[in-house]
Design a protein around this motif. Structure first.
Motif, mmCIF file in Angstrom:
data_model
loop_
_atom_site.group_PDB
_atom_site.id
_atom_site.type_symbol
_atom_site.label_atom_id
_atom_site.label_comp_id
_atom_site.label_asym_id
_atom_site.label_seq_id
_atom_site.Cartn_x
_atom_site.Cartn_y
_atom_site.Cartn_z
ATOM 1 N N ALA A 19 -24.075 6.130 5.270
ATOM 2 C CA ALA A 19 -24.732 5.716 6.509
ATOM 3 C C ALA A 19 -23.874 6.016 7.735
ATOM 4 O O ALA A 19 -24.401 6.266 8.819
ATOM 5 C CB ALA A 19 -25.066 4.225 6.458
ATOM 6 N N ALA A 20 -22.561 6.003 7.579
ATOM 7 C CA ALA A 20 -21.651 6.249 8.697
ATOM 8 C C ALA A 20 -21.305 7.723 8.864
ATOM 9 O O ALA A 20 -20.639 8.094 9.828
ATOM 10 C CB ALA A 20 -20.372 5.436 8.513
ATOM 11 N N SER A 21 -21.753 8.562 7.939
ATOM 12 C CA SER A 21 -21.395 9.983 7.938
ATOM 13 C C SER A 21 -22.375 10.808 8.757
ATOM 14 O O SER A 21 -23.520 10.409 8.964
ATOM 15 C CB SER A 21 -21.376 10.512 6.501
ATOM 16 N N VAL A 24 0.866 -1.168 0.000
ATOM 17 C CA VAL A 24 0.000 0.000 0.000
ATOM 18 C C VAL A 24 0.908 1.224 0.000
ATOM 19 O O VAL A 24 1.867 1.297 0.763
ATOM 20 C CB VAL A 24 -0.938 0.026 1.220
ATOM 21 N N ALA A 25 0.605 2.148 -0.879
ATOM 22 C CA ALA A 25 1.370 3.379 -0.981
ATOM 23 C C ALA A 25 0.404 4.544 -1.110
ATOM 24 O O ALA A 25 -0.737 4.368 -1.549
ATOM 25 C CB ALA A 25 2.294 3.321 -2.193
ATOM 26 N N LEU A 26 0.869 5.718 -0.723
ATOM 27 C CA LEU A 26 0.068 6.929 -0.870
ATOM 28 C C LEU A 26 0.668 7.796 -1.960
ATOM 29 O O LEU A 26 1.874 7.814 -2.164
ATOM 30 C CB LEU A 26 0.074 7.740 0.425
ATOM 31 N N ARG A 27 -0.227 8.500 -2.636
ATOM 32 C CA ARG A 27 0.192 9.535 -3.578
ATOM 33 C C ARG A 27 -0.736 10.721 -3.376
ATOM 34 O O ARG A 27 -1.888 10.554 -2.939
ATOM 35 C CB ARG A 27 0.127 9.033 -5.017
ATOM 36 N N PRO A 28 -0.270 11.922 -3.666
ATOM 37 C CA PRO A 28 -1.154 13.079 -3.525
ATOM 38 C C PRO A 28 -2.364 12.943 -4.452
ATOM 39 O O PRO A 28 -2.242 12.466 -5.587
ATOM 40 C CB PRO A 28 -0.281 14.262 -3.950
ATOM 41 N N ALA A 29 -3.518 13.359 -3.949
ATOM 42 C CA ALA A 29 -4.721 13.374 -4.784
ATOM 43 C C ALA A 29 -4.562 14.431 -5.870
ATOM 44 O O ALA A 29 -3.838 15.415 -5.701
ATOM 45 C CB ALA A 29 -5.954 13.674 -3.944
ATOM 46 N N ARG A 30 -5.244 14.192 -6.974
ATOM 47 C CA ARG A 30 -5.216 15.100 -8.120
ATOM 48 C C ARG A 30 -6.661 15.401 -8.543
ATOM 49 O O ARG A 30 -7.580 14.664 -8.192
ATOM 50 C CB ARG A 30 -4.498 14.440 -9.297
ATOM 51 N N PRO A 31 -6.847 16.441 -9.332
ATOM 52 C CA PRO A 31 -8.202 16.738 -9.815
ATOM 53 C C PRO A 31 -8.842 15.558 -10.549
ATOM 54 O O PRO A 31 -10.057 15.358 -10.452
ATOM 55 C CB PRO A 31 -7.997 17.933 -10.749
ATOM 56 N N ASP A 32 -8.045 14.738 -11.244
ATOM 57 C CA ASP A 32 -8.642 13.623 -11.982
ATOM 58 C C ASP A 32 -9.061 12.464 -11.065
ATOM 59 O O ASP A 32 -9.618 11.478 -11.537
ATOM 60 C CB ASP A 32 -7.730 13.136 -13.112
ATOM 61 N N ASP A 33 -8.868 12.605 -9.757
ATOM 62 C CA ASP A 33 -9.374 11.625 -8.788
ATOM 63 C C ASP A 33 -10.813 11.936 -8.372
ATOM 64 O O ASP A 33 -11.408 11.192 -7.587
ATOM 65 C CB ASP A 33 -8.496 11.608 -7.527
ATOM 66 N N ALA A 34 -11.376 13.014 -8.873
ATOM 67 C CA ALA A 34 -12.694 13.475 -8.417
ATOM 68 C C ALA A 34 -13.765 12.392 -8.508
ATOM 69 O O ALA A 34 -14.526 12.180 -7.562
ATOM 70 C CB ALA A 34 -13.126 14.717 -9.196
ATOM 71 N N ARG A 35 -13.858 11.690 -9.633
ATOM 72 C CA ARG A 35 -14.925 10.688 -9.789
ATOM 73 C C ARG A 35 -14.788 9.549 -8.786
ATOM 74 O O ARG A 35 -15.756 9.129 -8.177
ATOM 75 C CB ARG A 35 -14.953 10.148 -11.213
ATOM 76 N N ARG A 36 -13.578 9.031 -8.623
ATOM 77 C CA ARG A 36 -13.405 7.920 -7.681
ATOM 78 C C ARG A 36 -13.665 8.375 -6.251
ATOM 79 O O ARG A 36 -14.267 7.661 -5.471
ATOM 80 C CB ARG A 36 -12.034 7.260 -7.848
ATOM 81 N N LEU A 37 -13.214 9.576 -5.888
ATOM 82 C CA LEU A 37 -13.476 10.091 -4.544
ATOM 83 C C LEU A 37 -14.969 10.251 -4.293
ATOM 84 O O LEU A 37 -15.463 9.918 -3.211
ATOM 85 C CB LEU A 37 -12.739 11.420 -4.332
ATOM 86 N N LEU A 38 -15.691 10.752 -5.300
ATOM 87 C CA LEU A 38 -17.136 10.904 -5.148
ATOM 88 C C LEU A 38 -17.816 9.545 -5.039
ATOM 89 O O LEU A 38 -18.727 9.363 -4.228
ATOM 90 C CB LEU A 38 -17.722 11.701 -6.313
ATOM 91 N N GLU A 39 -17.364 8.587 -5.821
ATOM 92 C CA GLU A 39 -17.937 7.233 -5.743
ATOM 93 C C GLU A 39 -17.749 6.659 -4.341
ATOM 94 O O GLU A 39 -18.685 6.105 -3.757
ATOM 95 C CB GLU A 39 -17.255 6.334 -6.777
ATOM 96 N N TRP A 40 -16.548 6.802 -3.793
ATOM 97 C CA TRP A 40 -16.303 6.295 -2.436
ATOM 98 C C TRP A 40 -17.145 7.051 -1.412
ATOM 99 O O TRP A 40 -17.706 6.449 -0.506
ATOM 100 C CB TRP A 40 -14.833 6.426 -2.068
ATOM 101 N N ALA A 41 -17.235 8.365 -1.554
ATOM 102 C CA ALA A 41 -17.989 9.178 -0.598
ATOM 103 C C ALA A 41 -19.478 8.884 -0.644
ATOM 104 O O ALA A 41 -20.159 8.958 0.376
ATOM 105 C CB ALA A 41 -17.738 10.665 -0.866
ATOM 106 N N ASN A 42 -20.004 8.561 -1.828
ATOM 107 C CA ASN A 42 -21.431 8.291 -1.967
ATOM 108 C C ASN A 42 -21.785 6.813 -1.811
ATOM 109 O O ASN A 42 -22.950 6.448 -1.954
ATOM 110 C CB ASN A 42 -21.953 8.816 -3.307
ATOM 111 N N ASP A 43 -20.808 5.977 -1.501
ATOM 112 C CA ASP A 43 -21.089 4.574 -1.228
ATOM 113 C C ASP A 43 -22.116 4.501 -0.085
ATOM 114 O O ASP A 43 -22.007 5.253 0.893
ATOM 115 C CB ASP A 43 -19.791 3.877 -0.813
#
Length: 171
Positions: free
Chosen positions: A38-40, A14-33
């Motif tokens: 339900a946990a928010s 597992v590695a981290l990389r800085p988020a980029r603008p092109d991560d928007a869709r995946r971040l939204l998908e995870w956030a709207n899971d």
């Protein structure tokens, strides 16, 4: 805080990389899971325009860091740290549905906190979760966070503040 979580095999990277603008869709998908919503504290789905504006603000803010966690090159989650005060960072973590329950969260959290110590100079970390959010509580408590009575900003009655001293990471 270790970088290998319980249940994470030695072959998992597992590695981290800085988020980029092109991560928007995946971040939204995870956030709207559904499990994430339900946990928010705010359980309403997040709209695309609001999400894009939020991401742009996060990426432009020198007091915030947002990293994408990748497992063997595949994005599996995010960790964000906001420097709230001198030496204190508020941490938030979210995983893709397929990454949950395998110990990946502990590793992502450890990597994110180590990066925040290095990049933001934090010495203490704070997490604010819903008291009923048992997976998040287990994650943070397992990483050395302890509940703090009466701490945190005014907010929902079911908010639980947990804190950790990150001095061991800084050494």
């Amino acid at each position: 805080l270790g970088h290998r979580g319980a249940g994470v095999s030695a072959s998992t990277v597992v590695a981290l990389r800085p988020a980029r603008p092109d991560d928007a869709r995946r971040l939204l998908e995870w956030a709207n899971d559904p499990a994430t919503r339900a946990a928010s504290f705010d359980r309403e789905p997040i709209a695309w325009p609001a999400h894009v504006a939020w991401l742009a603000a996060v990426l432009a803010d020198p007091e915030r860091r947002l990293w994408i966690a990748e497992e063997a090159g595949v994005a599996v989650g995010q960790v964000r740290v906001d420097r709230a005060a001198e030496g204190v960072g508020v941490v938030s973590i979210g995983l893709a549905a397929g990454a949950r329950g395998r110990g990946v969260g502990r590793e992502v959290l450890g990597l994110g906190l180590a990066a925040a110590v290095a990049e933001l100079g934090i010495r203490h970390a704070r997490a604010i979760v819903r008291a009923a959010n048992l997976p998040s509580r287990r994650l943070f408590e397992g990483a050395g966070f302890a509940p703090v009575a009466g701490a945190g900003p005014p907010g929902p009655a079911d908010a639980l503040t947990l804190e950790a001293d990150l001095g061991a990471i800084a050494r």
